[in-house]
Design a protein around this motif. Sequence first.
Motif, PDB file in Angstrom:
ATOM      1  N   ALA A  43       0.827  -1.201   0.000  1.00  0.00           N
ATOM      2  CA  ALA A  43       0.000   0.000   0.000  1.00  0.00           C
ATOM      3  C   ALA A  43       0.861   1.251   0.000  1.00  0.00           C
ATOM      4  CB  ALA A  43      -0.925  -0.005   1.214  1.00  0.00           C
ATOM      5  N   VAL A  44       1.960   1.216   0.757  1.00  0.00           N
ATOM      6  CA  VAL A  44       2.855   2.377   0.784  1.00  0.00           C
ATOM      7  C   VAL A  44       3.469   2.589  -0.597  1.00  0.00           C
ATOM      8  CG1 VAL A  44       4.962   3.320   1.781  1.00  0.00           C
ATOM      9  CG2 VAL A  44       3.344   2.102   3.229  1.00  0.00           C
ATOM     10  N   ALA A  45       3.925   1.485  -1.221  1.00  0.00           N
ATOM     11  CA  ALA A  45       4.503   1.590  -2.562  1.00  0.00           C
ATOM     12  C   ALA A  45       3.472   2.151  -3.537  1.00  0.00           C
ATOM     13  CB  ALA A  45       4.990   0.225  -3.024  1.00  0.00           C
ATOM     14  N   SER A  46       2.225   1.664  -3.443  1.00  0.00           N
ATOM     15  CA  SER A  46       1.170   2.157  -4.317  1.00  0.00           C
ATOM     16  C   SER A  46       0.936   3.644  -4.095  1.00  0.00           C
ATOM     17  CB  SER A  46      -0.131   1.404  -4.059  1.00  0.00           C
ATOM     18  OG  SER A  46       0.063   0.039  -4.258  1.00  0.00           O
ATOM     19  N   LEU A  51       1.405   9.129  -6.053  1.00  0.00           N
ATOM     20  CA  LEU A  51       1.981  10.455  -5.869  1.00  0.00           C
ATOM     21  C   LEU A  51       2.717  10.883  -7.140  1.00  0.00           C
ATOM     22  CD1 LEU A  51       1.834  12.106  -3.264  1.00  0.00           C
ATOM     23  CD2 LEU A  51       4.235  11.565  -2.891  1.00  0.00           C
ATOM     24  N   ILE A  52       3.461   9.939  -7.703  1.00  0.00           N
ATOM     25  CA  ILE A  52       4.205  10.243  -8.931  1.00  0.00           C
ATOM     26  C   ILE A  52       3.230  10.542 -10.071  1.00  0.00           C
ATOM     27  CG2 ILE A  52       5.731   9.254 -10.687  1.00  0.00           C
ATOM     28  CD1 ILE A  52       7.068   7.675  -8.377  1.00  0.00           C
ATOM     29  N   ILE A  53       2.222   9.675 -10.226  1.00  0.00           N
ATOM     30  CA  ILE A  53       1.275   9.862 -11.323  1.00  0.00           C
ATOM     31  C   ILE A  53       0.593  11.230 -11.222  1.00  0.00           C
ATOM     32  CG2 ILE A  53      -0.913   9.049 -12.280  1.00  0.00           C
ATOM     33  CD1 ILE A  53       0.029   6.212 -11.645  1.00  0.00           C
ATOM     34  N   TYR A  54       0.180  11.585  -9.983  1.00  0.00           N
ATOM     35  CA  TYR A  54      -0.515  12.866  -9.839  1.00  0.00           C
ATOM     36  C   TYR A  54       0.440  14.042 -10.025  1.00  0.00           C
ATOM     37  CZ  TYR A  54      -5.141  11.145  -9.029  1.00  0.00           C
ATOM     38  OH  TYR A  54      -6.364  10.575  -9.235  1.00  0.00           O
ATOM     39  N   ILE A 175      -6.510  14.709 -17.316  1.00  0.00           N
ATOM     40  CA  ILE A 175      -7.969  14.579 -17.397  1.00  0.00           C
ATOM     41  C   ILE A 175      -8.434  13.276 -16.760  1.00  0.00           C
ATOM     42  CG2 ILE A 175      -9.861  14.206 -19.017  1.00  0.00           C
ATOM     43  CD1 ILE A 175      -8.914  16.474 -20.601  1.00  0.00           C
ATOM     44  N   SER A 176      -7.757  12.183 -17.092  1.00  0.00           N
ATOM     45  CA  SER A 176      -8.253  10.892 -16.608  1.00  0.00           C
ATOM     46  C   SER A 176      -8.154  10.761 -15.098  1.00  0.00           C
ATOM     47  CB  SER A 176      -7.474   9.757 -17.274  1.00  0.00           C
ATOM     48  OG  SER A 176      -7.850   9.683 -18.624  1.00  0.00           O
ATOM     49  N   THR A 177      -7.067  11.252 -14.504  1.00  0.00           N
ATOM     50  CA  THR A 177      -6.950  11.086 -13.048  1.00  0.00           C
ATOM     51  C   THR A 177      -7.788  12.126 -12.312  1.00  0.00           C
ATOM     52  OG1 THR A 177      -4.965  12.440 -13.042  1.00  0.00           O
ATOM     53  CG2 THR A 177      -4.653  10.061 -13.098  1.00  0.00           C
ATOM     54  N   SER A 178      -7.966  13.299 -12.911  1.00  0.00           N
ATOM     55  CA  SER A 178      -8.745  14.311 -12.192  1.00  0.00           C
ATOM     56  C   SER A 178     -10.230  13.995 -12.263  1.00  0.00           C
ATOM     57  CB  SER A 178      -8.461  15.710 -12.732  1.00  0.00           C
ATOM     58  OG  SER A 178      -8.997  15.840 -14.023  1.00  0.00           O
ATOM     59  N   ILE A 360      -2.019   0.580 -14.296  1.00  0.00           N
ATOM     60  CA  ILE A 360      -1.166   0.879 -13.137  1.00  0.00           C
ATOM     61  C   ILE A 360      -1.913   1.757 -12.130  1.00  0.00           C
ATOM     62  CG2 ILE A 360       0.900   2.127 -12.395  1.00  0.00           C
ATOM     63  CD1 ILE A 360       2.217   1.274 -15.022  1.00  0.00           C
ATOM     64  N   THR A 361      -2.589   2.781 -12.625  1.00  0.00           N
ATOM     65  CA  THR A 361      -3.283   3.707 -11.722  1.00  0.00           C
ATOM     66  C   THR A 361      -4.392   2.998 -10.942  1.00  0.00           C
ATOM     67  OG1 THR A 361      -2.908   5.363 -13.422  1.00  0.00           O
ATOM     68  CG2 THR A 361      -4.374   5.969 -11.630  1.00  0.00           C
ATOM     69  N   VAL A 362      -5.182   2.219 -11.668  1.00  0.00           N
ATOM     70  CA  VAL A 362      -6.298   1.532 -11.011  1.00  0.00           C
ATOM     71  C   VAL A 362      -5.781   0.546  -9.961  1.00  0.00           C
ATOM     72  CG1 VAL A 362      -8.121  -0.162 -11.411  1.00  0.00           C
ATOM     73  CG2 VAL A 362      -7.935   1.835 -12.882  1.00  0.00           C
TER      74      VAL A 362
END
Lengths: 381, 341
Positions: A43-46, A51-54, A175-178, A360-362
């Motif tokens: 969970a921490v790694a995720s 954090l990186i993706i955002y 757009i996709s993450t927001s 990856i995001t999901v």
Amino acid sequence: MDRLSNNPDYELLEEDIGTEDEAVYVASQWRLIWWKFRRHRLAVASGIVLLIIYTLAIFCEFISPYDPTARNVMLTHAPPQRLRFVDSEGNFSLRPFVYGYKREIDPNTLRRTYSIDTSQKYPIYFLHRGTPYKFWGVWETDLHLFGVQDGYVHLLGTDRLGRDMLSRILYGARISTSIGLVGVALSFVLGVIIGGFSGYFGGWFDSIVQRLIEILRSIPTIPLWMGLSAALPPHWPQVRVYFGITIILSLIGWTQLARVVRSRFLSLRDEDFVTAARLCGASRFRIVVRHMVPSFLSYIIASITLAIPSMILGETSLSFLGLGLQAPAISWGVLLQEAQNVRTIALSPWLLLPGVMVFITVLAFNFFGDGLRDAADPYAR
Amino acid sequence: MKRESVLLEVKDLVKHFPIRKGFLKRVVGQVKAVDGVSFTIGEGEVLGLVGESGCGKTTVGRCILRAIDPTSGQLVFYSNNGLVDLAALSEDQLRPLRAEMQMIFQDPYSSLNPRMTTKDIIAEPLVCIAGMKKKEAEERVAELMRLVGLRPEYMRRYPHAFSGGQRQRIGIARALALNPRLIVCDESVSALDVSIQAQILNLLQDLQEQLHLTYLFISHDLSVVEHISDRVAVMYVGKLVEVADTEELYSQPRHPYTERLLAAVPVADPKVKRGRHQLKGEVADPANPPPGCLFHPRCSYAQDICAAKQPELQNVGKDGKEHFVACHFARELELQGVQAG
Ligand SMILES: Nc1ncnc2c1ncn2[C@@H]1O[C@H](COP(=O)(O)OP(=O)(O)OP(=O)(O)O)[C@@H](O)[C@H]1O
Ligand SMILES: [Mg+2]
């Protein structure tokens, strides 16, 4: 009073307290949750991945080397370039570089093939001044994280019009993450207010809300979403479509949150510590804000986190089916829709990278949310 | 010392919980949890309230403190500012009165908010009712913690730092915060280990004497009640069946139900013969009580009249003492009690 403070119980109390770590004793709920969450490595790694993706999504204009709509007609369907430190003669340079492509057209099939041309060496410069853009649509600048002075750099290849995939994926991430966040924020507001009223006051309002939720949840989501997005007027501007889609997505999303909030309210309402607060003269407002909300906030945060992936998937599926956002808007779903044919998969597999990003995001949200949910009640006995 | 003046007069207290069923939540019946209970508590008195599980003890206690709203009846409270009927007040009108009446809960885990520090928990009534500022409240919290045998240095700790007995002390400190006069102790020691029970019971007793408190002491443990109470009220399916001074009630019970309750108490000394009358049968269903005397289906002395007519609570005390019993044969039966000890 003296008699009491000198009684033997008091001695006993001193003895069995004070052996363990004082830090644990004065740790607040959030600290305990953090300690519990921290042990959940995945969970921490995720969380770090998210954090990186955002971060990428937030600063996408700066990180992208190109304007996502800029075309390079001489370089369509170009495969990803490899970042190199050592050139073909074996010379090492600290500054990374990429080789250009030699383009050949197969005379029979008219298919373009690219081969690496070691005579074209394009060094990469950091904090490079490239194409001008407006950061967050406000500040005009031309500073990019990296770029090349001459030639081109397409680390994730180009699409059928020769647009830089890396830039497109980064803009799509925004757009996709927001959309997940905005959709969840909407669901959250609806869910907490409706679920809160439902649970706190009960009665006929509760009955109606519960039936409504059951009805909404018994409609299969994808057809409902499809029906509703098909109803969005086709001439709408992109921004309005974006909000239209988020509202459609949160139409289902709030029901689950409302249920969580309601059941928490119901169980908390009869908790002894809530009764105690009432007997201590706490007002209704204080009971809700000081006693009830802090007791379920961590659960809500966990369920919100677990609700985001379905929003992201929802947007991707709708756009992929051509019912959500549409080009020229850029989202992962739109990018996948553009990659929608067998030829692409066979010849330009890098066009499917937006799908990898969705995956990856999901997955990261799911692991992160699971960790949060497990840590949400640090007082479980 | 006891019964100098009345502090609380409960008159014909009724609490029915509606049973709802179906889609429209229609009311299909009533759980008569408390069905016409009347008694008084004197200032500085400890009144024990006993009975089997489910007979309505908690409901009585919670109605008195208006943690739940009674269906009907009067709760005449002789407050510092005169006589009030607690049952008729609104939540806002009740708030200042909450300083004078408090509750000590059964479960020391669920009754303390785990997300608040000990200081904030104990300061809750100080802040909410007395409107104290932080500094002022902190001094009072320290004083209260010392009073219940906790070190004030620990006020920044959260409840998870404490054992069950210590948590119960926090609950007691919170109840005492604004110098209440009436405290409802609902099974306040039952959830604790036996060794801790005695400590907390002694603390409650010391505090009661020191601060001249009045307790409604609810418990199903008759030996605990015997230890702390001046008078004892016995409850069965929402009604009082017997009220008398502790010693008299334990040595000369006048209601067959009381006799059975006493007989069922486990005794430490095996030479003492007890347990001739074990408590048999099920407690009557408060949603569907039997006609006549509620206890008659389980009573070994029952006669025809018991199934037909409900007995009234009447005074059968001798020598001017009060001893209320609700039994048709209260004056005839020779029932067995236990030796005071
Ligand atoms: N909120 C409620 N809704 C419906 N019925 C209730 C409610 N609270 C209590 N009851 C019913 O009222 C009756 C009396 O309950 P109460 O808790 O007062 O008993 P008690 O004597 O305190 O029992 P115990 O010794 O188990 O604590 C029980 O039959 C119970 O099921
Ligand atoms: Mg009870």
